[in-house]
Design a protein around this motif. Sequence first.
Motif, short mmCIF file in Angstrom:
data_model
loop_
_atom_site.label_atom_id
_atom_site.label_comp_id
_atom_site.label_asym_id
_atom_site.label_seq_id
_atom_site.Cartn_x
_atom_site.Cartn_y
_atom_site.Cartn_z
N TYR A 51 0.83 -1.21 0.00
CA TYR A 51 0.00 0.00 0.00
C TYR A 51 0.87 1.26 0.00
N GLU A 52 1.96 1.22 0.72
CA GLU A 52 2.84 2.40 0.75
C GLU A 52 3.36 2.70 -0.65
N ALA A 53 3.73 1.63 -1.41
CA ALA A 53 4.29 1.82 -2.75
C ALA A 53 3.28 2.44 -3.70
N ARG A 54 2.01 2.30 -3.41
CA ARG A 54 0.98 2.88 -4.29
C ARG A 54 0.33 4.10 -3.66
N GLY A 55 1.02 4.72 -2.71
CA GLY A 55 0.54 5.94 -2.08
C GLY A 55 -0.75 5.72 -1.31
N TYR A 56 -0.93 4.53 -0.79
CA TYR A 56 -2.10 4.15 0.02
C TYR A 56 -3.41 4.27 -0.75
N ALA A 57 -3.30 4.09 -2.06
CA ALA A 57 -4.52 4.04 -2.88
C ALA A 57 -5.14 2.65 -2.72
N PRO A 58 -6.45 2.56 -2.59
CA PRO A 58 -7.11 1.27 -2.42
C PRO A 58 -7.11 0.45 -3.71
N ILE A 59 -7.30 -0.85 -3.61
CA ILE A 59 -7.41 -1.69 -4.80
C ILE A 59 -8.83 -2.25 -4.96
N TRP A 60 -9.64 -2.17 -3.91
CA TRP A 60 -11.01 -2.70 -3.98
C TRP A 60 -12.06 -1.60 -4.15
N LEU A 61 -11.67 -0.39 -3.83
CA LEU A 61 -12.60 0.75 -3.85
C LEU A 61 -12.17 1.77 -4.90
N ASP A 62 -13.13 2.57 -5.33
CA ASP A 62 -12.81 3.73 -6.15
C ASP A 62 -13.68 4.89 -5.67
N GLN A 67 -15.42 -1.19 -6.28
CA GLN A 67 -15.24 -1.32 -7.71
C GLN A 67 -15.49 -2.76 -8.16
N GLU A 68 -15.42 -3.01 -9.48
CA GLU A 68 -15.77 -4.32 -10.03
C GLU A 68 -14.93 -5.43 -9.41
N ARG A 69 -13.65 -5.19 -9.21
CA ARG A 69 -12.78 -6.20 -8.61
C ARG A 69 -13.30 -6.62 -7.24
N GLY A 70 -13.79 -5.65 -6.47
CA GLY A 70 -14.34 -5.96 -5.16
C GLY A 70 -15.63 -6.75 -5.26
N VAL A 150 1.82 -10.41 -0.72
CA VAL A 150 2.07 -9.29 -1.63
C VAL A 150 1.98 -9.74 -3.09
N ASP A 151 2.35 -10.99 -3.37
CA ASP A 151 2.24 -11.50 -4.74
C ASP A 151 0.77 -11.61 -5.13
N LEU A 152 -0.06 -12.08 -4.19
CA LEU A 152 -1.50 -12.19 -4.48
C LEU A 152 -2.10 -10.82 -4.77
N LEU A 153 -1.73 -9.83 -3.96
CA LEU A 153 -2.27 -8.48 -4.15
C LEU A 153 -1.77 -7.86 -5.44
N THR A 154 -0.48 -8.05 -5.74
CA THR A 154 0.08 -7.48 -6.96
C THR A 154 -0.59 -8.08 -8.19
N GLN A 155 -0.75 -9.40 -8.18
CA GLN A 155 -1.39 -10.06 -9.31
C GLN A 155 -2.86 -9.65 -9.44
N ALA A 156 -3.53 -9.51 -8.29
CA ALA A 156 -4.92 -9.07 -8.33
C ALA A 156 -5.03 -7.67 -8.90
N ASN A 157 -4.12 -6.80 -8.52
CA ASN A 157 -4.16 -5.41 -8.98
C ASN A 157 -3.82 -5.29 -10.46
N GLU A 158 -2.92 -6.16 -10.94
CA GLU A 158 -2.44 -6.04 -12.32
C GLU A 158 -3.23 -6.91 -13.28
N SER A 159 -4.12 -7.75 -12.78
CA SER A 159 -4.85 -8.67 -13.64
C SER A 159 -5.77 -7.92 -14.60
N VAL A 160 -5.71 -8.30 -15.86
CA VAL A 160 -6.59 -7.70 -16.87
C VAL A 160 -7.98 -8.33 -16.80
N ALA A 164 -10.93 -14.40 -14.44
CA ALA A 164 -10.03 -15.49 -14.81
C ALA A 164 -8.94 -15.67 -13.76
N TYR A 165 -8.48 -14.57 -13.20
CA TYR A 165 -7.46 -14.65 -12.15
C TYR A 165 -8.00 -15.38 -10.92
N LEU A 166 -9.22 -15.05 -10.50
CA LEU A 166 -9.82 -15.73 -9.36
C LEU A 166 -9.96 -17.23 -9.61
#
Length: 529
Positions: A51-62, A67-70, A150-160, A164-166
Amino acid sequence: MTGPIGGPLAIAQTEVLLPAETPTKAAAPLSFALLAEIGSRDVDESVAAFYEARGYAPIWLDTDGLQERGHLTLAAFAAANDHALNPDNYGPLLFAERLDAAQSDEDWAALELDLTAQFIRYATHLSSGRVQPNEINKALNIFPHVPEPVDLLTQANESVDFSAYLEALSPNTPNYARLKRRLTQYRDKAALGGFTVIPDGEVLKPGMEDDRTALLRQRLAEEDYMLATDHSGTVYDGALVEAVKEFQEYHGLSVDGVIGKNTLAEINVPIRQKLIQMELNMERRRWMPDFLGDTYVFVNLADQNLKLVKNGKTWHTTRVVVGKPYHATPVFSDEMTYVEINPYWNVPYSIATKEYLPKLRQNPNALSAQNIRVFSGEQEVAPTQVAWNSYSGSNFPFKLRQDPGGRNALGRIKFMFPNQFNIYIHDTPSKTLFDRAQRDFSHGCIRVSDPFALGDVLLSDQGYDRSRLEAIRDAGARKVLKLEEPVQVHLTYLTAWMNKDGSTHFRRDIYDRDEVLLKALARAMTENL
């Protein structure tokens, strides 16, 4: 909303009703609230760094809320029952309620982190299992790869394609997919009432007349062994006998068409118990790596069968004898590196002291007829010169070794994958045991039927076909043949599976490992409910 019936490990599927419009977040920057929330919690360091590396931006919310991922993640939690997981362990309904009630940035920040924690938990359970095998049973010497958070979160965040990722989090093997599909089908059968019970009666043999044939037709049709219309009347014959033989084959019984005590007991196993078996074995499949090797030997201890697979194709199958319940063969994987023809048998210490020492006390020459010699270090000792009554299991300084030959306990060939358990695959002079349906008679090693056929498949590419291997055997001298490429060996324990041909197989829990796993999963199921 209740869905398909499940066993006690998989709660019936729950429908998550998210708000029609996810509440809009508060106007203040969520990143500040998320930073504060992380600071107030015992958050995994790698997650905090993510989260620090992304400036504490959420990955499930917008800016509009979830958001759709959530949404897709909560839907996956709710459908966890499809994978024999407990949806309540991941709280989809609670998340839906919190989404509806969220007002402040602090509420949203807490939702973000809690959803992250549950996603990591769900993904870990789905990919590597809910329990660590060796922690619940020391005989299970397998250690599944647990993904890094962290690998799970990174892959979840970067998944197109997040859906399919789930889906890819679960084992990517046909074996797992087939069992998952069959579990759903058996749950549907359970919802229709399960299986008809066949009353006790005399042993039913082909050609006999029995009023139970109508119930038997119904029972076998319920599990798709036949159509109820394929047989009529009260004589036990024809299609009904053939259906029973198929049932016996798929349950590891003697295939003779005779409905005796064992076959009747298997026919009357409740469908709920079969659901449990399938759920347990989906967990076991999650422990296994997706890739077992280009060439590998696969031994199912519960089935007492071995298969050798090359490039996805089964080249050889054979019956084996495995350890007795009190000498249970462990579960583990290793590499076969060499084959030994006309081997010595170095008698294990436990067998030497518990089984052979009492015989030597009574008669120092008791083992001579078996060509077993006594050694102290490298020096052979005459057994008549040893005061055997002076020794016990705590001070036994000797080694017992059986010479090669027809009486050798390892037979005439052994397949070595050196391991800490001193377990290997070998021939045996006791051939009649392979004719039995249940074959748990060894001290732990794997005795294989027709081992020179297995040797042919393993070594023919190196110029050692069956005839050449047998010629070496007949010469009588010990010979070691190194494999040019090591072969993976997987000793497994599966009591339910579905084959490529659509047949569904169940086996007795000969080592009571189903019961141990059932209790461990029941404990895990109650975590964080």
